[in-house]
Design a protein around this motif. Structure first.
Motif, PDB file in Angstrom:
ATOM      1  N   VAL A 106     -21.306   2.063   3.026  1.00 48.86           N
ATOM      2  CA  VAL A 106     -20.812   1.691   1.690  1.00 48.86           C
ATOM      3  C   VAL A 106     -19.287   1.574   1.717  1.00 48.86           C
ATOM      4  CG1 VAL A 106     -20.727   2.440  -0.728  1.00 48.86           C
ATOM      5  CG2 VAL A 106     -22.757   2.948   0.646  1.00 48.86           C
ATOM      6  N   TYR A 107     -18.748   0.592   0.992  1.00 47.96           N
ATOM      7  CA  TYR A 107     -17.279   0.488   0.881  1.00 47.96           C
ATOM      8  C   TYR A 107     -16.904   0.039  -0.531  1.00 47.96           C
ATOM      9  CZ  TYR A 107     -17.875  -4.606   1.320  1.00 47.96           C
ATOM     10  OH  TYR A 107     -18.252  -5.908   1.128  1.00 47.96           O
ATOM     11  N   PRO A 108     -15.696   0.411  -0.972  1.00 48.15           N
ATOM     12  CA  PRO A 108     -15.257  -0.048  -2.298  1.00 48.15           C
ATOM     13  C   PRO A 108     -14.682  -1.450  -2.193  1.00 48.15           C
ATOM     14  CG  PRO A 108     -13.652   1.504  -1.391  1.00 48.15           C
ATOM     15  CD  PRO A 108     -14.720   1.325  -0.342  1.00 48.15           C
ATOM     16  N   ALA A 109     -15.127  -2.341  -3.087  1.00 51.31           N
ATOM     17  CA  ALA A 109     -14.651  -3.731  -3.090  1.00 51.31           C
ATOM     18  C   ALA A 109     -13.921  -3.981  -4.407  1.00 51.31           C
ATOM     19  CB  ALA A 109     -15.830  -4.685  -2.932  1.00 51.31           C
ATOM     20  N   PHE A 110     -12.726  -4.516  -4.293  1.00 53.62           N
ATOM     21  CA  PHE A 110     -11.846  -4.598  -5.468  1.00 53.62           C
ATOM     22  C   PHE A 110     -11.762  -5.984  -6.097  1.00 53.62           C
ATOM     23  CE2 PHE A 110     -10.581  -1.046  -2.860  1.00 53.62           C
ATOM     24  CZ  PHE A 110     -10.422  -0.031  -3.789  1.00 53.62           C
ATOM     25  N   ALA A 146      -8.844   2.532   5.002  1.00 57.35           N
ATOM     26  CA  ALA A 146      -9.384   3.583   4.125  1.00 57.35           C
ATOM     27  C   ALA A 146      -8.294   4.188   3.234  1.00 57.35           C
ATOM     28  CB  ALA A 146     -10.059   4.664   4.957  1.00 57.35           C
ATOM     29  N   ALA A 147      -7.096   4.369   3.787  1.00 58.47           N
ATOM     30  CA  ALA A 147      -6.008   4.967   2.998  1.00 58.47           C
ATOM     31  C   ALA A 147      -5.601   4.026   1.868  1.00 58.47           C
ATOM     32  CB  ALA A 147      -4.815   5.258   3.906  1.00 58.47           C
ATOM     33  N   GLU A 148      -5.602   2.727   2.157  1.00 53.40           N
ATOM     34  CA  GLU A 148      -5.249   1.737   1.135  1.00 53.40           C
ATOM     35  C   GLU A 148      -6.311   1.726   0.020  1.00 53.40           C
ATOM     36  OE1 GLU A 148      -2.831   0.091   0.182  1.00 53.40           O
ATOM     37  OE2 GLU A 148      -3.691  -1.474  -1.100  1.00 53.40           O
ATOM     38  N   ALA A 149      -7.587   1.817   0.424  1.00 54.27           N
ATOM     39  CA  ALA A 149      -8.670   1.850  -0.567  1.00 54.27           C
ATOM     40  C   ALA A 149      -8.506   3.075  -1.463  1.00 54.27           C
ATOM     41  CB  ALA A 149     -10.028   1.873   0.136  1.00 54.27           C
ATOM     42  N   GLU A 150      -8.212   4.212  -0.866  1.00 56.81           N
ATOM     43  CA  GLU A 150      -8.022   5.442  -1.654  1.00 56.81           C
ATOM     44  C   GLU A 150      -6.842   5.313  -2.604  1.00 56.81           C
ATOM     45  OE1 GLU A 150      -7.924   9.222   0.541  1.00 56.81           O
ATOM     46  OE2 GLU A 150      -9.712   8.456   1.587  1.00 56.81           O
ATOM     47  N   ARG A 151      -5.770   4.686  -2.128  1.00 53.70           N
ATOM     48  CA  ARG A 151      -4.581   4.507  -2.972  1.00 53.70           C
ATOM     49  C   ARG A 151      -4.936   3.664  -4.206  1.00 53.70           C
ATOM     50  NH1 ARG A 151      -1.043   1.227  -4.424  1.00 53.70           N
ATOM     51  NH2 ARG A 151      -1.910  -0.542  -3.262  1.00 53.70           N
TER      52      ARG A 151
END
Ligand code: GLU
Length: 310
Positions: A96-100, A139-144
């Motif tokens: 799973v990944y977050p998509a913006f 991953a760090a960018e997604a968290e930010r």
């Protein structure tokens, strides 16, 4: 012997119409014919569109049609923790990944490609596939971005998920798909691309909730409209990934309007409440959707005179 378990799963976001009546009656009769249990589930994950008055209307319409179901009725909005646990399992195994990318941004991308004469891949429902821009986002960018409050959707890494599920993904079709598919049908989840499993503000998608609930409720037979035939590929994939049992599926024909379109909840004239208010009986509803009305046995158990006359 354990009894088969059937369920009818409407969304309380409008009034039931003739299409729902056909589906509910087909399902209920199949359950009875199999000596099975019959459950009702309210698929109310969209808390902005689902309302208690629609749920009350659904219960009244189904009871009027002659359906009986076990209680308590499961309401998906009361079980978001179950879906979150399933999502966490898939996240833990890296699927799973977050998509913006917003829907508007995807639409603009599709329009630009199509204006250029390039066909954009679409899912079996005709919706454009997500371009997958954020699949490899750091991953760090997604968290930010998440911490900054950006809206996003949790998407399934479809290619990786298919590889993890392995070969031979299929289901047993007791009804018929739109192309006449029946018997053992090969699942093709990759046609759906990186499907959405949840959003920042909606803790589950239909696909995730439906497989979790069918398993939790011990559903063995899924009877539903042919419009959900292709979605079964995604359901089988999620079942395999989550280690859930495989129900049998029976997709039935759809009730269409005069111009051949599927009925929608906004079509007032075919709503069961309106038909009932204008004097229709449950037997009339059966005839309108091409089902035999059930013979009402009279007190001596023989068929009544009205039934015999038909
Ligand atoms: N809630 C879905 C609908 O109203 C049905 C889901 C299903 O039967 O799997 O269309």
């Amino acid at each position: 012997m354990t009894r088969p378990v059937f369920r009818f799963a409407p969304s309380p976001n409008g009034d039931l119409h003739l299409g729902h009546a056909f589906s509910a009656l087909t399902d209920f009769r199949a359950a009875n014919a199999a000596g099975g249990r019959f459950l009702l589930r309210m698929e109310d994950i969209d808390t902005t569109r689902c309302r208690p008055e629609f749920e009350a209307g659904i219960l009244a319409d189904l009871a009027w049609l002659g359906l009986r179901w076990e209680t308590p009725v499961r309401r998906q909005s009361e079980h978001f923790a179950d879906y979150a646990a399933a999502l966490a399992r898939l996240t833990d195994i890296g699927l799973v990944y977050p998509a913006f990318l917003s829907r508007g941004a995807i639409k603009a991308r599709v329009e630009a490609a199509e204006a250029d004469g390039r066909a954009w891949p679409r899912d079996p429902d005709g919706a454009p596939l997500d371009p997958g821009d954020d699949r490899d986002l750091d991953a760090a960018e997604a968290e930010r971005r998440i911490a900054a409050g950006a809206p996003f959707a949790w998407r399934l890494r479809m290619a990786k998920a298919c590889a993890a599920a392995g070969d031979g993904l299929a289901w047993q079709e007791e009804g018929e798909g739109p192309g006449g598919e029946t018997g053992r049908v090969a699942a093709e989840p990759e046609r759906w691309g990186d499907v959405i499993l949840a959003r920042r503000d909606t803790p589950t998608s239909y696909h995730l909730a439906v497989v979790v609930d069918d398993a939790l409720q011990g559903v063995t037979h899924v009877v539903r409209g042919r419009d959900l035939f292709h979605a079964t590929s995604v359901h089988r994939l999620l079942q395999r990934l989550l280690g859930l049992p495989e129900p049998v599926y029976r997709h039935h024909r759809l009730i269409l309007d005069g111009s051949g379109r599927k009925l929608s909840k906004s079509l007032r004239d075919t709503s069961l409440a309106a038909l009932r208010a204008s004097g229709a009986t449950p037997a009339d509803i059966c005839r309108m959707v091409g089902l035999e009305p059930e013979a009402e046995p009279n007190r001596t158990g023989s068929v009544s005179r009205t039934e015999r006359r038909r």
